[in-house]
Motif scaffolding. Structure first.
Motif, PDB file in Angstrom:
ATOM      1  N   LEU A   1       5.292   3.261  -9.410  1.00  0.00           N
ATOM      2  CA  LEU A   1       4.567   1.696 -10.136  1.00  0.00           C
ATOM      3  C   LEU A   1       4.183   0.973  -9.079  1.00  0.00           C
ATOM      4  O   LEU A   1       4.348  -0.093  -8.817  1.00  0.00           O
ATOM      5  N   THR A   2       2.860   0.985  -8.256  1.00  0.00           N
ATOM      6  CA  THR A   2       1.988   0.234  -8.029  1.00  0.00           C
ATOM      7  C   THR A   2       1.359  -0.995  -8.403  1.00  0.00           C
ATOM      8  O   THR A   2       1.231  -1.094  -9.820  1.00  0.00           O
ATOM      9  N   GLU A   3       0.924  -2.972  -8.052  1.00  0.00           N
ATOM     10  CA  GLU A   3       0.558  -3.105  -8.572  1.00  0.00           C
ATOM     11  C   GLU A   3       0.905  -3.477 -10.022  1.00  0.00           C
ATOM     12  O   GLU A   3       0.444  -4.213 -11.548  1.00  0.00           O
ATOM     13  N   THR A   4       2.768  -3.182  -9.255  1.00  0.00           N
ATOM     14  CA  THR A   4       3.872  -3.758 -10.905  1.00  0.00           C
ATOM     15  C   THR A   4       4.624  -4.948 -10.415  1.00  0.00           C
ATOM     16  O   THR A   4       4.764  -4.356  -9.410  1.00  0.00           O
ATOM     17  N   SER A   5       5.231  -5.759 -11.809  1.00  0.00           N
ATOM     18  CA  SER A   5       5.820  -6.674 -10.807  1.00  0.00           C
ATOM     19  C   SER A   5       7.459  -6.425 -11.800  1.00  0.00           C
ATOM     20  O   SER A   5       6.688  -6.178 -12.847  1.00  0.00           O
TER      21      SER A   5
ATOM     22  N   ILE B   1      17.324  -2.631  -7.166  1.00  0.00           N
ATOM     23  CA  ILE B   1      17.584  -2.042  -5.702  1.00  0.00           C
ATOM     24  C   ILE B   1      16.527  -3.214  -5.270  1.00  0.00           C
ATOM     25  O   ILE B   1      15.520  -2.802  -4.827  1.00  0.00           O
ATOM     26  N   TRP B   2      16.548  -4.595  -4.830  1.00  0.00           N
ATOM     27  CA  TRP B   2      15.775  -5.615  -4.477  1.00  0.00           C
ATOM     28  C   TRP B   2      15.057  -5.152  -2.830  1.00  0.00           C
ATOM     29  O   TRP B   2      16.081  -5.432  -1.934  1.00  0.00           O
ATOM     30  N   CYS B   3      14.508  -4.950  -2.371  1.00  0.00           N
ATOM     31  CA  CYS B   3      13.586  -4.514  -1.061  1.00  0.00           C
ATOM     32  C   CYS B   3      12.538  -4.926  -1.036  1.00  0.00           C
ATOM     33  O   CYS B   3      11.250  -4.517   0.115  1.00  0.00           O
ATOM     34  N   VAL B   4      12.056  -6.348  -1.710  1.00  0.00           N
ATOM     35  CA  VAL B   4      10.957  -7.101  -1.518  1.00  0.00           C
ATOM     36  C   VAL B   4      10.973  -8.134  -0.292  1.00  0.00           C
ATOM     37  O   VAL B   4       9.743  -7.946  -0.351  1.00  0.00           O
ATOM     38  N   GLY B   5      11.419  -7.775   0.604  1.00  0.00           N
ATOM     39  CA  GLY B   5      11.098  -8.401   1.773  1.00  0.00           C
ATOM     40  C   GLY B   5      12.288  -9.109   2.824  1.00  0.00           C
ATOM     41  O   GLY B   5      13.343  -9.128   1.980  1.00  0.00           O
TER      42      GLY B   5
ATOM     43  N   VAL C   1      14.429   0.950  -7.931  1.00  0.00           N
ATOM     44  CA  VAL C   1      13.688  -0.252  -6.009  1.00  0.00           C
ATOM     45  C   VAL C   1      12.767  -0.921  -6.649  1.00  0.00           C
ATOM     46  O   VAL C   1      11.363  -0.516  -6.308  1.00  0.00           O
ATOM     47  N   VAL C   2      13.035  -2.308  -5.822  1.00  0.00           N
ATOM     48  CA  VAL C   2      11.853  -2.631  -5.896  1.00  0.00           C
ATOM     49  C   VAL C   2      11.091  -3.347  -4.740  1.00  0.00           C
ATOM     50  O   VAL C   2      12.154  -3.918  -3.404  1.00  0.00           O
ATOM     51  N   GLY C   3      10.317  -2.752  -4.041  1.00  0.00           N
ATOM     52  CA  GLY C   3       9.462  -3.314  -2.696  1.00  0.00           C
ATOM     53  C   GLY C   3       9.313  -1.897  -1.933  1.00  0.00           C
ATOM     54  O   GLY C   3      10.157  -1.387  -1.748  1.00  0.00           O
ATOM     55  N   ALA C   4       8.479  -1.271  -1.889  1.00  0.00           N
ATOM     56  CA  ALA C   4       8.160  -0.509  -1.403  1.00  0.00           C
ATOM     57  C   ALA C   4       7.191  -0.505   0.456  1.00  0.00           C
ATOM     58  O   ALA C   4       6.497  -0.075   0.838  1.00  0.00           O
ATOM     59  N   GLY C   5       7.757  -1.144   0.689  1.00  0.00           N
ATOM     60  CA  GLY C   5       7.560  -1.195   2.375  1.00  0.00           C
ATOM     61  C   GLY C   5       8.587  -0.231   3.078  1.00  0.00           C
ATOM     62  O   GLY C   5       8.874   0.926   2.615  1.00  0.00           O
TER      63      GLY C   5
ATOM     64  N   LEU D   1       9.716   3.482  -7.410  1.00  0.00           N
ATOM     65  CA  LEU D   1       9.803   2.368  -6.636  1.00  0.00           C
ATOM     66  C   LEU D   1       8.072   1.720  -7.132  1.00  0.00           C
ATOM     67  O   LEU D   1       7.437   1.984  -7.388  1.00  0.00           O
ATOM     68  N   VAL D   2       8.670   0.215  -6.885  1.00  0.00           N
ATOM     69  CA  VAL D   2       7.759  -0.730  -7.524  1.00  0.00           C
ATOM     70  C   VAL D   2       7.677  -1.529  -7.180  1.00  0.00           C
ATOM     71  O   VAL D   2       8.215  -2.237  -5.504  1.00  0.00           O
ATOM     72  N   ASP D   3       6.057  -1.995  -6.079  1.00  0.00           N
ATOM     73  CA  ASP D   3       5.959  -2.767  -5.935  1.00  0.00           C
ATOM     74  C   ASP D   3       4.048  -3.210  -6.147  1.00  0.00           C
ATOM     75  O   ASP D   3       3.576  -2.533  -7.099  1.00  0.00           O
ATOM     76  N   VAL D   4       3.989  -4.438  -6.180  1.00  0.00           N
ATOM     77  CA  VAL D   4       2.714  -5.636  -6.106  1.00  0.00           C
ATOM     78  C   VAL D   4       1.635  -5.157  -5.602  1.00  0.00           C
ATOM     79  O   VAL D   4       0.903  -4.680  -6.070  1.00  0.00           O
ATOM     80  N   ALA D   5       1.786  -4.404  -4.549  1.00  0.00           N
ATOM     81  CA  ALA D   5       0.933  -4.243  -3.370  1.00  0.00           C
ATOM     82  C   ALA D   5       0.074  -2.479  -4.367  1.00  0.00           C
ATOM     83  O   ALA D   5       0.871  -2.003  -4.731  1.00  0.00           O
ATOM     84  N   PRO D   6      -1.119  -2.325  -3.812  1.00  0.00           N
ATOM     85  CA  PRO D   6      -1.842  -0.752  -4.735  1.00  0.00           C
ATOM     86  C   PRO D   6      -1.520   0.374  -3.972  1.00  0.00           C
ATOM     87  O   PRO D   6      -2.330   1.177  -4.337  1.00  0.00           O
TER      88      PRO D   6
END
Length: 440
Positions: A236-240, A263-267, A166-170, A205-210
């Motif tokens: 996995l934070t700070e990861t893209s 699964i794309w949940c980046v916004g 899952v990409v996007g941890a919002g 769960l992957v996100d570029v945020a910290p």
């Protein structure tokens, strides 16, 4: 209101639905209210992860427009053209026929679509999570991958099919991962072969945020992080994602994760109709004033994800794209439309956040009603109570499904109604599944 003025509302998301509802009460037959939407229901989007995880049936979160909006005429169609000078909108109906509507007042509440990033392979191999077709596809896909893993003789293939990224941890990504891991655990438990092998699905769960839920209070983030890690979700934070293929995804760390599920949940981004109108925008959203009016177009209002609404509680900023704001903006737009016809007075949109809720599945949730941080079963009770209060219909059916899920095993069968090619990530209509006819 003047004799039978026509008010056209485009889109039946949170903003459009509540605008139509408020206008139907205010107009009382003095104006013709027309709602244009691709389907005949209002989707209660916050509960969509529970549909994907087999907790709720699809119709529970689909509220009938004609059944709950008396005095509002529904036109099934997707608006693709707005003639501002001619005061006319054009649309295509579900059978591809063209239609047009003249208006005296226009409320644009077209919502948003999946946000794409220029990452190789994502558009081809990822699936979004903005509409019912995508949720139903994911529910089938997760079930199918688990069953195929059970039949696989190659351990590497089995591991890949039981890996979900899952990409996007919002909001959306966090809830999808939280519910998804519970769903796959239930599917594995019922499968004797997988149970005998002692395997378990892997969720990342992957996100570029910290941190998780980067836009919310850190205490909610810590609660969500603790719950997901306890369930085995790899955060996995700070990861893209650097690249996506049919065999898996490559992260910017260089690691390749073998998977069949991205699964794309980046916004989200505003509906493409906003850009096509040629009016000033901010961050892709239509510029409006504090009364939700489009400058220079007093007959046009915009609200929800389509509009860059000034945040009067935070001068210089615009309101975030949340259901909480969209619902209230829809009501404000309706009241200001009515005020233009002598019903009431115009009011600026101003709303202080009352707190947020994040459903983490099972009896877990994170919430801060009135900014009081809660976690665990108490937060779950607050979260479910909030959703039941906010839903405009189907409350008893939703509560019944929650009760059944608490006492009965989770159902996991493929319905096969929505196939992969029916729900492309890059689409202007995530609420409509494509057919072979549509792609030709």
């Amino acid at each position: 209101m003047s004799s039978r003025a026509r008010i056209v509302i485009v889109g039946a998301g949170f903003a459009g639905y509540h605008a139509a509802r408020e206008l139907s009460r205010t107009a009382r037959g003095a104006a013709e209210i027309v709602l244009v939407n691709p389907n005949d229901y209002f989707l209660y989007l916050p509960l969509l992860p529970e549909v994907a995880a087999g907790v709720l049936e699809p119709r529970r979160v689909s509220v009938s427009l004609t059944g709950t909006l008396p005095g509002v005429r529904l036109v099934l169609g997707h608006v693709d053209t707005v003639d501002l000078d001619g005061r006319r909108v054009e649309y295509a109906d579900p059978e591809g026929r063209r239609g047009a509507l003249d208006y005296d007042r226009l409320v644009l509440s077209v919502g948003s679509v999946n946000k794409l990033l220029p990452i190789p392979g994502v558009a081809e191999h990822a699936h979004g999570f903005r509409g019912m077709p995508e949720a139903l596809y994911l529910r089938d896909h997760v079930t199918r991958q688990t069953e195929l893993a059970s039949a696989a003789t190659d351990p590497d293939e089995r591991a890949a099919r039981l890996t979900f990224v899952v990409v996007g941890a919002g909001y959306t990504g966090t809830e999808v991962a939280a519910h998804g891991v519970l769903f796959t655990d239930a599917l594995v438990r019922r499968d004797s072969a997988l149970r005998a092998m002692g395997v378990r699905a892997r969720w990342l769960l992957v996100d570029v945020a910290p941190r998780l839920l980067p836009g919310l209070d850190e205490r909610l983030s810590r609660t969500a992080d603790k719950v997901l890690r306890a369930r085995g979700v790899e955060i996995l934070t700070e990861t893209s994602v650097k690249e996506a293929t049919s065999e898996g995804v490559r992260l910017d760390s260089g690691e390749f994760v073998a998977t069949r599920s991205l699964i794309w949940c980046v916004g989200v981004r505003p509906d493409p109709l906003v850009e096509a109108m040629g009016l000033p925008t901010e961050h892709g959203r239509l510029c409006v004033d504090e009364y939700l009016n489009v400058p220079g177009r007093p007959e046009v209002f915009a609200c929800g994800d389509a509009a860059a609404v000034p945040d009067l509680t935070r001068p210089g900023e615009i309101t975030p794209m949340t259901a909480q704001h969209a619902q209230r903006q829809g009501r404000t737009a309706a009241r200001n439309v009515a005020a233009g016809y002598g019903r009431g007075t115009r009011r600026p949109y101003k709303h202080h956040d009352l707190g947020f809720t994040v459903d983490l599945g099972g009896v877990q949730a994170a919430a801060d009603p009135l900014h009081i941080p809660l976690s665990g079963p108490l937060a779950n009770a607050v979260t479910r109570g909030y959703h039941l209060a906010a839903m405009p219909g189907n409350r008893i059916r939703v509560a019944a499904d929650w009760l059944l899920d608490a006492v009965l095993p989770r159902q996991g069968v493929q319905l096969g109604l929505v196939r992969s090619g029916s729900v492309p990530l890059d689409t202007e209509m995530p609420e409509i599944a494509r057919t072979p006819y549509d792609r030709n």
